[in-house]
Design an enzyme around this catalytic site. Sequence first.
Site, short mmCIF file in Angstrom:
data_model
loop_
_atom_site.label_atom_id
_atom_site.label_comp_id
_atom_site.label_asym_id
_atom_site.label_seq_id
_atom_site.Cartn_x
_atom_site.Cartn_y
_atom_site.Cartn_z
N LYS A 33 47.11 18.56 -53.72
CA LYS A 33 46.69 19.53 -52.70
C LYS A 33 47.39 20.86 -52.95
O LYS A 33 48.36 20.95 -53.72
CB LYS A 33 47.01 19.01 -51.30
N TYR A 242 68.11 48.45 -50.51
CA TYR A 242 67.92 48.76 -49.10
C TYR A 242 69.15 48.39 -48.28
O TYR A 242 69.79 47.35 -48.50
CB TYR A 242 66.70 48.01 -48.56
#
Length: 346
Positions: A33, A242
Amino acid sequence: MSTALLTIDLDAIRANWRALDALGTSQTAAVVKADAYGLDAGRVAPVLAAAGARSFFVAVAEEGAALRKVLGPDVAIHVFSGHMAGDAELIGGAGLIPMLNSVDQMIRHAEALPGHAFGVQLDSGMNRLGMEPSEWAAVRDVALSQSPTLVMSHLACADEPDHPMNLQQLQAFREMTDGVTAPLCLANTGGILMGPEYHFDLTRPGIGLYGGRPFEGARPVVTLDIPVIQCRDLTPRETVGYANSFTATRPTRIATIGAGYADGIIRAMGPRSHVLADGVPCPIAGRISMDLIGVDITDLGHDPEHLQLLGPTQTVDDLADNAGTIGYEILTSLGARYVRRYVGGA
């Protein structure tokens, strides 16, 4: 190469399936899956079929129909979500086996595809999918008279073998299937490792095929090599990235590499993770950004062309631990921008 390289070892996937098959006392299926946990079911499933897998499990009918085109008519493809509204054409056309989860699904399947193969999923305590004991008791005789090809349930705590939930579910599944002659299936990867009482007629490993816990004996399947775009020198007190989240405390050499959270490198793993150059760990410096990551290569002594985030010495589970998640999420998050290289599988 200007783009990160994700290498998938098909021989390792095959070896992991064979190892789990050898541990089992019944037939061994394969869960593919989510596009084989993000590694491409179209490449993975044929290798598993050639190794001996005759049954496969997918999440939804669309996945099953795509897999049928790859594998042909000679394997069983089971659909965990059962028979959803609008699925009849896909289920019938691709010869899929829906694992019916409710009375509504049973009625829908009987009306839309009378005589078509189906399985039944039972809820043995996970409270996610499947018929609860009272619901199953009400329709059991009718369902069994239609000869389901498989009756299954799903373990909630199989990655913790000593968890009392495992025995509780095993007992519940035994009670719900007492007298059932259809093939039975309970064990995922963790269930296989817990021993033969969980194996019944079919096991269905998933994460263990792809190198993840709880199968500690699994061969690593993926490596991820990320190119270095630029290197620079920092003086003490200069910052990186950042929010100035990394501050140099010494003369520092920083490499900026070309991947980030847009590629499935989860931002939260940054403070505890490193990348490797020829086996030498280099810590991540500052925050992981969308496309870029700073790395402290001061102690490496040279500027590398690429750095490895995933591989034999830092696995999907290591990164998962660093991010506070699980290896499943690391695998299924691997981004579409990577150049993918498949090795082995012949």
